[in-house]
Scaffold this active site. Structure first.
Site, PDB file in Angstrom:
ATOM      1  N   TYR A 150       0.987  -4.644  13.125  1.00  0.00           N
ATOM      2  CA  TYR A 150      -0.052  -3.841  12.484  1.00  0.00           C
ATOM      3  C   TYR A 150      -0.962  -3.201  13.521  1.00  0.00           C
ATOM      4  O   TYR A 150      -1.430  -3.860  14.457  1.00  0.00           O
ATOM      5  CB  TYR A 150      -0.858  -4.717  11.525  1.00  0.00           C
ATOM      6  CG  TYR A 150      -1.715  -3.939  10.579  1.00  0.00           C
ATOM      7  CD1 TYR A 150      -1.154  -2.988   9.737  1.00  0.00           C
ATOM      8  CD2 TYR A 150      -3.080  -4.153  10.506  1.00  0.00           C
ATOM      9  CE1 TYR A 150      -1.937  -2.270   8.847  1.00  0.00           C
ATOM     10  CE2 TYR A 150      -3.875  -3.448   9.619  1.00  0.00           C
ATOM     11  CZ  TYR A 150      -3.295  -2.502   8.794  1.00  0.00           C
ATOM     12  OH  TYR A 150      -4.082  -1.785   7.912  1.00  0.00           O
ATOM     13  N   GLU A 183       0.795  -1.228   0.000  1.00  0.00           N
ATOM     14  CA  GLU A 183       0.000   0.000   0.000  1.00  0.00           C
ATOM     15  C   GLU A 183       0.827   1.278   0.000  1.00  0.00           C
ATOM     16  O   GLU A 183       0.434   2.276  -0.570  1.00  0.00           O
ATOM     17  CB  GLU A 183      -0.963   0.012   1.189  1.00  0.00           C
ATOM     18  CG  GLU A 183      -2.144  -0.915   0.997  1.00  0.00           C
ATOM     19  CD  GLU A 183      -3.225  -0.697   2.033  1.00  0.00           C
ATOM     20  OE1 GLU A 183      -3.480   0.454   2.395  1.00  0.00           O
ATOM     21  OE2 GLU A 183      -3.804  -1.697   2.494  1.00  0.00           O
ATOM     22  N   HIS A 227      -5.627 -10.907  13.269  1.00  0.00           N
ATOM     23  CA  HIS A 227      -4.210 -10.866  13.573  1.00  0.00           C
ATOM     24  C   HIS A 227      -3.952 -10.523  15.027  1.00  0.00           C
ATOM     25  O   HIS A 227      -4.868 -10.528  15.843  1.00  0.00           O
ATOM     26  CB  HIS A 227      -3.455  -9.899  12.655  1.00  0.00           C
ATOM     27  CG  HIS A 227      -4.308  -8.882  11.978  1.00  0.00           C
ATOM     28  ND1 HIS A 227      -4.974  -9.166  10.825  1.00  0.00           N
ATOM     29  CD2 HIS A 227      -4.611  -7.608  12.292  1.00  0.00           C
ATOM     30  CE1 HIS A 227      -5.639  -8.091  10.437  1.00  0.00           C
ATOM     31  NE2 HIS A 227      -5.441  -7.143  11.312  1.00  0.00           N
ATOM     32  N   ASP A 287      -2.481  -4.364   3.069  1.00  0.00           N
ATOM     33  CA  ASP A 287      -2.560  -4.508   4.528  1.00  0.00           C
ATOM     34  C   ASP A 287      -3.443  -5.676   4.959  1.00  0.00           C
ATOM     35  O   ASP A 287      -4.397  -6.044   4.259  1.00  0.00           O
ATOM     36  CB  ASP A 287      -3.076  -3.211   5.158  1.00  0.00           C
ATOM     37  CG  ASP A 287      -2.027  -2.106   5.142  1.00  0.00           C
ATOM     38  OD1 ASP A 287      -0.850  -2.420   4.873  1.00  0.00           O
ATOM     39  OD2 ASP A 287      -2.377  -0.941   5.401  1.00  0.00           O
ATOM     40  N   ARG A 324      -3.958  -1.708  13.242  1.00  0.00           N
ATOM     41  CA  ARG A 324      -5.424  -1.708  13.100  1.00  0.00           C
ATOM     42  C   ARG A 324      -5.932  -3.112  13.351  1.00  0.00           C
ATOM     43  O   ARG A 324      -5.927  -3.951  12.462  1.00  0.00           O
ATOM     44  CB  ARG A 324      -5.825  -1.198  11.711  1.00  0.00           C
ATOM     45  CG  ARG A 324      -5.394   0.246  11.494  1.00  0.00           C
ATOM     46  CD  ARG A 324      -5.840   0.810  10.167  1.00  0.00           C
ATOM     47  NE  ARG A 324      -5.322   2.165  10.033  1.00  0.00           N
ATOM     48  CZ  ARG A 324      -4.222   2.491   9.361  1.00  0.00           C
ATOM     49  NH1 ARG A 324      -3.540   1.549   8.740  1.00  0.00           N
ATOM     50  NH2 ARG A 324      -3.806   3.736   9.301  1.00  0.00           N
ATOM     51  N   GLU A 340      -9.931  -3.653   4.619  1.00  0.00           N
ATOM     52  CA  GLU A 340      -9.681  -2.671   3.572  1.00  0.00           C
ATOM     53  C   GLU A 340      -8.521  -3.117   2.681  1.00  0.00           C
ATOM     54  O   GLU A 340      -8.534  -2.902   1.473  1.00  0.00           O
ATOM     55  CB  GLU A 340      -9.395  -1.302   4.197  1.00  0.00           C
ATOM     56  CG  GLU A 340     -10.563  -0.699   4.929  1.00  0.00           C
ATOM     57  CD  GLU A 340     -11.749  -0.424   4.026  1.00  0.00           C
ATOM     58  OE1 GLU A 340     -11.538  -0.139   2.838  1.00  0.00           O
ATOM     59  OE2 GLU A 340     -12.896  -0.499   4.500  1.00  0.00           O
ATOM     60  N   ASP A 400      -5.988  -6.258   6.707  1.00  0.00           N
ATOM     61  CA  ASP A 400      -7.321  -6.011   7.255  1.00  0.00           C
ATOM     62  C   ASP A 400      -8.334  -6.041   6.116  1.00  0.00           C
ATOM     63  O   ASP A 400      -7.996  -6.324   4.973  1.00  0.00           O
ATOM     64  CB  ASP A 400      -7.371  -4.680   8.015  1.00  0.00           C
ATOM     65  CG  ASP A 400      -6.986  -3.496   7.132  1.00  0.00           C
ATOM     66  OD1 ASP A 400      -6.812  -3.695   5.907  1.00  0.00           O
ATOM     67  OD2 ASP A 400      -6.840  -2.385   7.664  1.00  0.00           O
TER      68      ASP A 400
END
Length: 940
Positions: free
Chosen positions: A306, A8, A353, A81, A308, A85, A83
């Site tokens: 990470y 990203e 995660h 990433d 988030r 998104e 997640d």
């Protein structure tokens, strides 16, 4: 074999490229590459919710570059990433590459890594998988919902309440939380109560306090003694006790305090707010840098996993490393016999995660201090401490409670109670540097069993049966109930606290509203829309926000209910678990919502205002002390006050308009004081120099003070009241101070030029040679001295202050890697933009400027520069060949046909006439996609 790996951000791409070697080409997508354009038809409920995806010029250029790389490679790895998104971005990329026929027979893999370390990257590459389609379906449902709500509800809001900005699915519910709390505060009636304590001493003159808990057979609790008349005789009876104070009972117990779980996204935001003073967006911005990595010993290393995530678990390898660090630093005593395990308590926990933790527990804060700025080091230390503490032993303390009996001078038996404790073993508290850390504020996001819990007051050694006496060293004043060894203190109950960012995040997580990874952007949206103000970490709703909430509660009540929103989140989670069909969920929602939109569209503005007059009456028309009608106009004495809407939003006006032109700002209704000011103003006194009247007035834009009256066409001197000033507190002295601004502070010792202080559009400031520097408060304008002013000017100059006519940048991002020129963020008339030399590149509405990265800014200005270069030749060609210009429109329909043969898209929608400029895409990071209503609604 050549493999293209797409991540990203550019920062991650550089680091990962080093780890993977020459056979890999690592590229960045810069977040989302496509989005729903801001026009009708982007989501079509009649076509089974098909969607039109669009890339802006910058994103198209990037996609073309990525397509060329993919066509020349043997394999594609989508490493966005880890997640939801990130999964959506991977799907978008693959969808674009398929349309461009770049994949053919190439192998396409999806990998996800939780930290940017060499081992994590290599492990992830060895365990590829396919794109998680249910996760993508949940993303599609969420984007469609946010579009349908924002694009359909916002226009209704604008037509019925001019001046309102937008409404969104999660944003509006968060705003309701804030406004509901403010309503509780407004409705709160303080209750008087009295507390009585005794200052006692032992035979060894050791002092401590005991609170009254019983008088005769009557238990004394917080609100039992409500008046001075009730408190005074009890105090007198204890002061004139007939018997000694005697310890009748002592109880001792051991209290055990457990450490908290490692950080999830929301608890990290809460702790950073309460301990570091960071906003939620600032926390995520700093955490992003820690995740992407810093240079340590010539190598870029990711410092945390990470950031988030809803998870609080960490992998066994990290737990083992954590236990080794604890044993090494603190010894066996601080290490539990077995590792601790934690379970996620969040209502809508979804991420699979780890919790947020350091990538290496051996890397202590002191070891990375040289590579981090101050904020980065503080946040890393917070994460490191929390992770280490989570695997340490419990802290222990001894709790002592003593009951003390005495017969008062009135013959009544009284009982007092003293409690205290002392920490006997600090346990996990050791990692925080002291045995007993200060307590956190309750509204600052502290958790149950948090390491910040404080010990109670320590008591001296006490024995049952021992006599005590009042501490006569404390003087008693007969006319002062709060003096002496038995003070009686008057107190009042307090209203509930306003939400801080931390406590709002905690409340939203408890209710299951939205997602923790997007709370920062939700709060930022409310602030940017001027719906709320965040001051000293407390969130206060603005009248615009309260008006919007009142409208939604009155006409769209179902859609701002906490349970409804949480239930919708649960359904989205079930879609991601492949338990529900995403289009079926949308059909169920749209059926009722579209019907409600249709009904409200038919209402006249007057009907809406009449309803709001009733819904917001406690705030807009509070009860008057004299008992008169709160809605009676006191200017003409016959009209009725009510809400009105104008070009600039809502205000209060009289029903006798135009005969009576009384108006007041909506915000003045909070205390009702401004309602007492007539259009001619309230005379505060006369200016001693001119003899002119100084009046306090109120207009559509708020209260202000004025000197004299207009003379012909010359306007009198005026000065608005600083934000937050209560009109009741404005007297002649205060008014003259405001009218005296700007104030001369002195002469700069180096430049010999004057420094002045004043209050401007952006708050209080000092000004020197065209350079402005902000002051902390309006009061400082009248007290700031030359030394303080010079220091502020120097700090501003060191940070890149601007000259007169050039506003100060909102944020400095650094320098362009190719040109070396600065990249600064400014707030313009049409929104924020990045300035690079002569290029001004607009920042997408859904991208908070606090979280804009250097890489994104570079991409924005490069795209703007490329677009400007292309436009110049076109003008010359048009001048030479006018006929070519006439033929151009005939080509447009054919060009538009290529816009939409995409998965989940609608081909015909692209051909519809545009109603508003399309939203720019390709720059927002993966956490910024939730409830961004401005991207799904027409431009205002």
């Amino acid at each position: 074999m050549v493999t293209v790996v797409i991540v990203e951000s550019a920062a991650k791409a550089k680091t990962i490229q080093k780890y993977l070697g020459r056979d890999f080409i690592v590229k960045a997508s810069y977040g989302h590459v496509r989005d729903l354009p801001s026009k009708n038809g982007s989501v079509d409920p009649d076509a089974n919710f098909s969607m039109v995806w669009e890339a802006d010029a910058k994103a198209k250029k990037l996609l073309n570059e990525l397509t060329r790389d993919v066509k020349g490679a043997d394999r594609l790895v989508l490493a966005t990433d880890p997640d939801r998104e990130g999964e959506a971005i991977a799907w978008h990329l693959m969808d674009v590459f398929e349309q461009k026929k770049a994949l053919k027979d190439k192998e396409v893999l999806r990998v996800a890594f939780n930290s940017i370390t060499k081992s994590a990257i290599l492990d992830a590459m060895a365990q590829p998988r396919e794109i998680d389609r249910p996760l993508v379906d949940a993303y599609l449902a969420r984007r469609a919902l946010d579009y349908l709500v924002g694009f359909n509800l916002s226009p209704v809001l604008w037509r019925k309440l001019p001046g309102s900005r937008s409404a969104g699915r999660v944003q509006s519910v968060a705003l309701r939380l804030i406004c509901d709390r403010e309503d509780e505060i407004d409705a709160f009636k303080p209750q008087e109560y009295w507390s009585i304590v005794a200052h006692l001493v032992t035979e060894k003159s050791e002092a401590f306090e005991a609170a009254l808990v019983k008088a005769g057979d009557k238990a004394i609790n917080k609100l039992t003694i409500q008046t001075e008349a009730e408190a005074a005789p009890i105090r007198a009876a204890l002061l004139s006790a007939r018997s000694p104070f005697a310890i009748s009972e002592i109880t001792r117990s051991e209290r055990r305090s457990k450490p908290s779980a490692p950080f999830s996204t929301s608890t990290l935001q809460q702790a950073a707010s309460s301990r570091l003073g960071f906003s939620a967006s600032r926390t995520m911005q700093v955490a992003q840098k820690l995740y992407e990595g810093v240079d340590i010993g010539g190598e870029t290393v990711g410092l945390i996993t990470y950031m988030r995530t809803d998870a609080v678990q960490i992998i066994p390898e990290a737990i083992e490393q954590c236990r080794k660090v604890i044993n090494k630093l603190y010894g066996d005593r601080y290490l539990p016999s077995s590792a601790r395990s934690y379970a996620t308590k969040a209502k809508n926990a979804q991420e699979a995660h780890e919790a947020v933790r350091p990538t290496s527990l051996d890397r202590r804060p002191a070891d990375v201090a040289h590579a981090l700025d101050a904020d980065g080091l503080r946040l890393y230390e917070l994460i490191w401490q929390r992770t280490i503490a989570s695997q340490m032993a419990d802290s222990l303390s001894d709790l002592t409670s003593a009951q003390i009996d005495v017969t008062g001078g009135d013959g009544v038996a009284y009982r007092l109670k003293a409690t205290g404790s002392i920490i006997t073993f600090d346990g996990y508290r050791k990692v925080y540097g002291s045995g007993a850390r200060p307590a956190e504020k309750k509204d600052a996001g502290s958790e149950e069993g948090d390491e910040a819990a404080a010990a109670s007051t320590e008591l001296p050694p006490l024995e049952k049966g021992k006599a005590l006496s009042l501490d006569q060293r404390i003087a008693t004043k007969t006319d002062d109930l709060e003096s002496g060894p038995v003070p009686a203190r008057q107190q009042f109950t307090k209203p509930p606290s306003r939400y801080s960012e931390a406590s709002l995040v905690k409340k939203m997580e408890e209710l299951g509203i939205g997602r923790p990874s997007t709370y920062a952007s939700t709060i930022a949206t409310l602030r940017d829309r001027d719906y709320v103000v965040i001051d000293k970490r407390m969130i206060t709703p603005q009248d615009k926000g309260r008006l919007v909430t009142g409208f939604l509660k009155g006409f769209f009540a179902k859609y701002v209910q906490y349970d409804f929103t949480a239930d919708l989140e649960t359904k989205l989670d079930q879609i991601s678990d492949n338990k529900l069909d995403w289009q079926a969920v949308l059909r169920e929602f749209w059926s009722d919502f579209s019907a409600q939109i249709g009904e409200v569209q038919e209402l006249r503005v007057s009907e809406v205002l009449d309803a709001l007059n009733e819904l917001l009456a406690p705030h807009v028309f509070p009860e008057r002390e004299d008992g008169t009608d709160p809605r009676k106009c006191q200017a003409c004495d016959t009209g009725q006050l009510s809400l009105k809407v104008g070009r600039f939003g809502a205000f209060i006006g009289c029903s006798n308009y135009p005969e009576c032109r009384f108006t007041r700002q909506f915000s003045d209704s909070a205390d009702g004081a401004a309602a007492q000011i007539s259009p001619e103003g309230k005379v505060l006194g006369q200016d001693p120099e001119t003899g002119l009247d100084v009046t306090l007035r109120t207009g559509r834009f708020g209260p202000y003070v004025q000197l004299g009256e207009p003379v012909e066409k010359e306007k009198p001197k005026r000065s608005s009241l600083p934000k937050g000033t209560n009109v009741e507190d404005v007297d002649l002295e205060k008014a003259l101070q405001l009218l005296s601004l700007p104030r001369d502070v002195g002469v700069h010792p180096e430049t010999k030029k004057p420094i002045t202080a004043g209050i401007g559009r952006y708050g209080p400031f000092v000004l020197h040679d065209g350079m402005y520097a902000n002051l902390d408060s309006p009061e400082e304008v009248f007290t700031v001295g030359i030394n303080r002013a010079v220091a502020l000017i120097a700090e501003k100059a060191a940070g890149g202050g601007r000259r007169r006519g050039q506003p100060a940048p909102k944020k400095s991002l650094g320098t362009h890697p190719e040109t070396g020129e600065k990249l600064d963020v400014y707030e313009g008339r049409y929104g924020p933009y990045v300035k690079h030399g002569k290029i001004n590149a607009t920042i997408p509405k859904d991208r908070p400027i606090d979280e804009l990265t250097l890489e994104e800014a570079v991409a924005l200005v490069d795209a703007k520069g490329a677009a400007a270069t292309k436009k110049k030749p076109a003008k010359k060609a048009a001048a030479k060949k006018p006929a070519a210009k006439k033929k151009a429109p005939a080509k447009k329909p054919a060009a538009s046909k290529s816009a939409a043969a995409k998965s989940g898209t609608k081909k015909t929608a692209a051909a519809k006439p545009k109603k508003a400029p399309a939203k720019k895409a390709g720059t927002a990071s993966s956490d910024e996609r939730e409830d961004v209503t401005s991207s799904a609604a027409p431009a205002e």
